[in-house]
Design a protein around this motif. Structure first.
Motif, PDB file in Angstrom:
ATOM      1  N   GLN A 200     -32.523  15.518 -14.799  1.00 28.11           N
ATOM      2  CA  GLN A 200     -31.840  14.679 -15.740  1.00 28.11           C
ATOM      3  C   GLN A 200     -31.504  13.238 -15.143  1.00 28.11           C
ATOM      4  OE1 GLN A 200     -31.701  15.296 -19.020  1.00 28.11           O
ATOM      5  NE2 GLN A 200     -32.582  17.084 -18.544  1.00 28.11           N
TER       6      GLN A 200
ATOM      7  N   LYS B 179     -34.850  11.443 -14.970  1.00 30.25           N
ATOM      8  CA  LYS B 179     -35.171  10.810 -16.113  1.00 30.25           C
ATOM      9  C   LYS B 179     -34.731   9.528 -16.537  1.00 30.25           C
ATOM     10  CE  LYS B 179     -36.533  15.324 -18.320  1.00 30.25           C
ATOM     11  NZ  LYS B 179     -36.114  16.067 -18.999  1.00 30.25           N
ATOM     12  N   HIS B 180     -33.180   9.563 -16.085  1.00 33.72           N
ATOM     13  CA  HIS B 180     -32.358   8.363 -16.501  1.00 33.72           C
ATOM     14  C   HIS B 180     -31.833   7.381 -15.269  1.00 33.72           C
ATOM     15  CE1 HIS B 180     -32.264  10.519 -20.651  1.00 33.72           C
ATOM     16  NE2 HIS B 180     -31.833  11.442 -19.692  1.00 33.72           N
ATOM     17  N   TRP B 181     -32.739   7.322 -14.470  1.00 33.29           N
ATOM     18  CA  TRP B 181     -32.165   6.766 -13.063  1.00 33.29           C
ATOM     19  C   TRP B 181     -31.874   5.151 -13.253  1.00 33.29           C
ATOM     20  CZ3 TRP B 181     -29.902   8.047  -8.923  1.00 33.29           C
ATOM     21  CH2 TRP B 181     -29.707   7.343  -7.743  1.00 33.29           C
ATOM     22  N   GLU B 182     -32.691   4.719 -14.023  1.00 34.00           N
ATOM     23  CA  GLU B 182     -32.483   3.149 -14.114  1.00 34.00           C
ATOM     24  C   GLU B 182     -31.040   2.984 -15.116  1.00 34.00           C
ATOM     25  OE1 GLU B 182     -35.894   1.499 -16.228  1.00 34.00           O
ATOM     26  OE2 GLU B 182     -37.289   2.031 -14.522  1.00 34.00           O
ATOM     27  N   ARG B 183     -30.752   3.773 -15.842  1.00 33.37           N
ATOM     28  CA  ARG B 183     -29.555   3.673 -16.533  1.00 33.37           C
ATOM     29  C   ARG B 183     -28.134   3.814 -15.785  1.00 33.37           C
ATOM     30  NH1 ARG B 183     -27.449   7.481 -20.538  1.00 33.37           N
ATOM     31  NH2 ARG B 183     -29.035   8.566 -20.138  1.00 33.37           N
TER      32      ARG B 183
ATOM     33  N   TYR C 287     -22.729  10.940 -12.415  1.00 38.08           N
ATOM     34  CA  TYR C 287     -23.604  11.387 -13.729  1.00 38.08           C
ATOM     35  C   TYR C 287     -24.268  12.837 -13.243  1.00 38.08           C
ATOM     36  CZ  TYR C 287     -27.633  11.756 -16.827  1.00 38.08           C
ATOM     37  OH  TYR C 287     -28.563  12.181 -17.716  1.00 38.08           O
TER      38      TYR C 287
ATOM     39  N   THR D 235     -23.222  16.331 -15.222  1.00 39.18           N
ATOM     40  CA  THR D 235     -24.173  17.145 -15.670  1.00 39.18           C
ATOM     41  C   THR D 235     -24.332  18.647 -15.331  1.00 39.18           C
ATOM     42  OG1 THR D 235     -25.814  15.259 -16.060  1.00 39.18           O
ATOM     43  CG2 THR D 235     -26.742  17.260 -15.868  1.00 39.18           C
TER      44      THR D 235
END
Length: 163
Positions: free
Chosen positions: A42, A45-49, A57, A61
């Motif tokens: 997860q 998938k969202h690393w930039e954010r 995070y 999770t």
């Protein structure tokens, strides 16, 4: 994910600590590996954010995924490299006794104790992470500590004399 090297560095640096927490949450090495792997997927998938606070995070999770397992959902098995000793106790006898006692708690009790005493969250923070009331956290903590004292009286110094 554009910053692959940043993600890889994060996993190398924080992977062992995440794996220890996952083990304490699940009480099982294989489930701990699955839990960390799912959280890292997860995160990737969202690393930039999330690159400003990836550990928070990933831990959140993991907590939420562990709660989902309480409710009967499971993930496909995955693999993770080996990691350090799961419980940070210096005496191997104490560490083994604590691991065995934690495994005999319910998943909810074990999770509350891990968040409160290993992750050092307050009752309010623990309640927020798990989506339950502070009163439920207090009750589960009290019951879990009482059960630990019964299961492993030799851990009384770690568990505390009165709770």
């Amino acid at each position: 994910m554009t910053d692959r090297s940043g993600f890889d560095a994060f996993v190398r640096a924080r992977g062992p600590a995440l794996a220890r927490t996952a083990y304490l949450l699940t009480g099982d090495h294989h489930l701990a590996e699955d839990l960390v792997q799912a959280a890292l997927v997860q995160a990737a998938k969202h690393w930039e954010r999330i690159d400003t606070s990836p550990e928070a995070y990933v831990r959140r999770t993991m907590y939420h995924q562990n709660i989902s397992w309480w409710r009967g959902r499971k993930l496909a098995e995955t693999s993770l490299e080996s990691y350090d000793a799961p419980v940070p106790a210096t005496d191997p006898t104490i560490r083994l006794t604590l691991e065995q006692a934690l495994r005999r708690l319910t998943p909810r009790q074990r999770t509350v104790l891990v968040l409160r005493y290993f992750e050092d969250l307050t009752e309010v923070q623990t309640a927020a992470e798990l989506g339950i009331s502070s009163g439920a956290v207090k009750s589960m903590s009290r019951d879990a500590l009482r059960r630990l004292r019964t299961l492993a009286p030799e851990l009384a110094d770690l568990v505390g004399a009165d709770t």
